[in-house]
Enzyme design. Structure first.
Site, PDB file in Angstrom:
ATOM      1  N   LYS A   6       0.940  -0.976   0.139  1.00 19.27           N
ATOM      2  CA  LYS A   6      -0.247   0.180  -0.046  1.00 19.27           C
ATOM      3  C   LYS A   6       0.987   1.234   0.047  1.00 19.27           C
ATOM      4  CE  LYS A   6      -4.425  -2.313   1.984  1.00 19.27           C
ATOM      5  NZ  LYS A   6      -3.525  -3.758   1.945  1.00 19.27           N
TER       6      LYS A   6
HETATM    7  C1  LIG Z   1      -4.103  -4.745   1.226  1.00 17.02           C
HETATM    8  C2  LIG Z   1      -3.522  -5.484   0.974  1.00 17.02           C
HETATM    9  C3  LIG Z   1      -3.432  -6.536   0.104  1.00 17.02           C
HETATM   10  C4  LIG Z   1      -5.349  -6.569  -0.700  1.00 17.02           C
HETATM   11  O1  LIG Z   1      -5.189  -5.723  -1.801  1.00 17.02           O
HETATM   12  P1  LIG Z   1      -5.797  -5.410  -2.304  1.00 17.02           P
HETATM   13  O2  LIG Z   1      -6.033  -4.495  -3.329  1.00 17.02           O
HETATM   14  O3  LIG Z   1      -7.329  -4.336  -2.072  1.00 17.02           O
HETATM   15  O4  LIG Z   1      -6.473  -6.416  -3.278  1.00 17.02           O
HETATM   16  C5  LIG Z   1      -2.973  -8.163   0.238  1.00 17.02           C
HETATM   17  N1  LIG Z   1      -1.997  -7.786   0.627  1.00 17.02           N
HETATM   18  C6  LIG Z   1      -1.563  -6.973   1.400  1.00 17.02           C
HETATM   19  C7  LIG Z   1      -0.052  -7.332   2.418  1.00 17.02           C
HETATM   20  C8  LIG Z   1      -2.000  -6.115   2.335  1.00 17.02           C
HETATM   21  O5  LIG Z   1      -1.943  -4.757   2.882  1.00 17.02           O
END
Ligand SMILES: *Cc1c(COP(=O)(O)O)cnc(C)c1O
Length: 472
Positions: free
Chosen positions: A112
């Site tokens: 993120k």
């Molecule tokens: C947020 C997150 C996901 C999922 O991502 P999306 O964009 O919501 O599908 C997967 N792995 C980790 C470590 C995350 O923080």
């Protein structure tokens, strides 16, 4: 670039308004009116570029008309300067045709950061140009909270209130939020569940007077700019592995469908993507949908990959818009049915269109641990549970495929040490820049799950700053 809502009735907006507004007024999600595209020759020219130069190429067409456009190269450099790897998102070979794209070298060790670090930079420049301030409120069960806090801390024009359910996030995740000591960051430890936190945030956005008074903004995963920033690493990996001359496939661990939707966007823009494999844990609404054509809500239960423990994949609506022929009225009707009945079924032709590109596979906790153990036995590397689902998804669908298959590693193993230790007997160490995380003082305010209380607190924002003493 102009942006339209997936539900077809909200006003068309320019990039800067989409950046600041998040959800469209008709309840839909903003998407570009048309996709910028890159030709074969463009892709050849872009294939030797650094991550940041490539990001400018990919992102600039989405930001025409933005107050931040002429500063874009510097903003991108600033966004990724703090990453712990010079390649930003390094690509590593796992075995044969299988590759791992490490997206976890940002400040909070999850993918993120790739989007939110840039979002923080963009917010500041656009707000400056408009001489505005915003109050960002968000709810988190883990990764989003810390990534948003790291992106906004110290920014002059934004104040952030992040709600987390007290006692219900992991220690590493909590400390990544609460050890940030910045006057514009307020951690609120809510006496309640993650759903309570989310309901409170929604209620604040629905309180029009409150919303206007504070110029409320959201940085959750439905914000278009997050998707935009994520498109870059699909091109980065695809070009490194032979695009445009040979296609590439990706396996993505999925929650809100934001990450894998960015892969879909890259394909619309000209990157030859052969398929997108969606990996889920036992909370498998998406993989059930790809199997059956029916999207049906079920309860959510905790897994070792908590960032994928979701009931509804909110970004799926962006794909649905295309599957339904970009018909906002059809999306509105489908989403209304989904809200009222908890399910909808896609017509066979639209489903066939989806399954021509997307493939879903699910792995339970036991299989996730087995994948972590397998990689450790093979090459001594530790893998976080979300990334392990991506690798498992890639491996389980690789048979007979000739094109390279890239698994997206979305978190550093030290972010989820309990699962890694359970699988391998080893407890992964935090990178040196975070080594003292467990010793740093924490700043958070205990609050009841009560809307009037929280709104009062934000109305009187200075008070929180003064009370932001260690309370945990
Ligand atoms: C947020 C997150 C996901 C999922 O991502 P999306 O964009 O919501 O599908 C997967 N792995 C980790 C470590 C995350 O923080």
């Amino acid at each position: 670039m102009r942006y339209i809502s997936t539900r077809g009735t909200a006003p068309t907006l320019e990039f800067d308004d989409v950046l600041l507004s998040g959800l469209a007024r008709d309840g839909g999600l903003y998407i570009p009116e048309s996709w910028p595209t890159f030709s074969q020759e463009d892709l050849v020219r872009m294939s030797g570029m650094s991550y940041c130069d490539l990001a400018v190429e990919i992102i600039a067409p989405f930001m025409t008309g933005s107050a931040a456009l002429n500063k874009l190269p510097q903003l991108i450099e600033a966004a990724y300067a703090g990453f712990g790897h010079p390649a930003v998102t390094p690509l590593r070979q796992l075995e044969g045709n299988l590759w791992l794209l490490e997206l976890f070298h940002g400040p909070t060790l999850a993918f993120k950061d790739v989007a939110l670090q840039l979002l923080g930079q963009l917010f500041e420049v656009v707000l400056e140009a408009r001489d505005q301030r915003v109050t960002i409120v968000g709810a988190t069960s883990g990764d989003t909270g810390s990534a948003a806090i790291e992106a906004v801390m110290g920014k002059a024009r934004a104040t952030l209130y992040m709600l987390h359910p007290k006692g219900r996030v992991s220690e590493v995740q909590r400390r990544q939020m609460t050890t940030v000591d910045a006057a514009n960051i307020h951690n609120l430890a809510v006496a309640g569940t993650f759903d309570d936190c989310q309901d409170l945030v929604k209620a604040m956005f629905n309180d029009q007077a409150f919303r206007d008074r504070h110029n409320l903004a959201a940085v959750n995963s439905i914000n278009w700019a997050r998707v935009m920033a994520q498109i870059v690493y699909y091109f980065w990996a695809g070009l490194a592995l032979g695009a445009p001359h040979r296609p590439v496939a990706f396996a993505v661990p999925t929650g809100n469908f934001g990450n894998v939707y960015a892969g879909y966007a890259a394909r619309q823009m000209g990157l030859p993507i052969e398929r997108l494999v969606v990996g889920s844990n036992h909370n498998d609404i998406l993989t059930r949908f790809l199997d059956s054509g029916t999207m049906a809500m079920e309860g959510v239960s905790p897994s070792y990959s908590p960032s994928m423990d979701i009931q509804v994949s909110s970004n799926f609506e962006r794909l649905l818009f295309d599957l339904l022929g970009r018909d906002g009225a059809a999306v509105t009707a489908t989403m209304r049915q989904f809200r009222e009945e908890g399910r909808f079924t896609l017509d066979p032709a639209s489903l066939a269109q989806a399954t021509a590109l997307f493939q879903g596979v699910r792995f339970d906790d036991e299989e996730t641990l087995a994948e972590i153990a397998r990689r450790h036995t093979r090459d001594g590397e530790l893998t976080d549970p979300h990334s392990a689902i991506a690798i498992a998804a890639a491996r389980s669908t690789a048979k007979g495929s000739v094109c390279p298959l890239v698994a997206l590693a979305t978190a550093h193993p030290a972010k989820f040490p309990d699962a890694v230790e359970k699988a391998t007997g080893l407890r992964p160490a935090l990178p040196t820049r975070l080594a003292d995380l467990l010793d740093r003082p924490e700043y958070a305010l205990d609050v009841p799950a009560d809307l009037a209380h929280l709104e009062g607190l934000i109305d009187d924002g200075d008070k929180v700053a003064q009370q932001g003493a260690p309370t945990i």
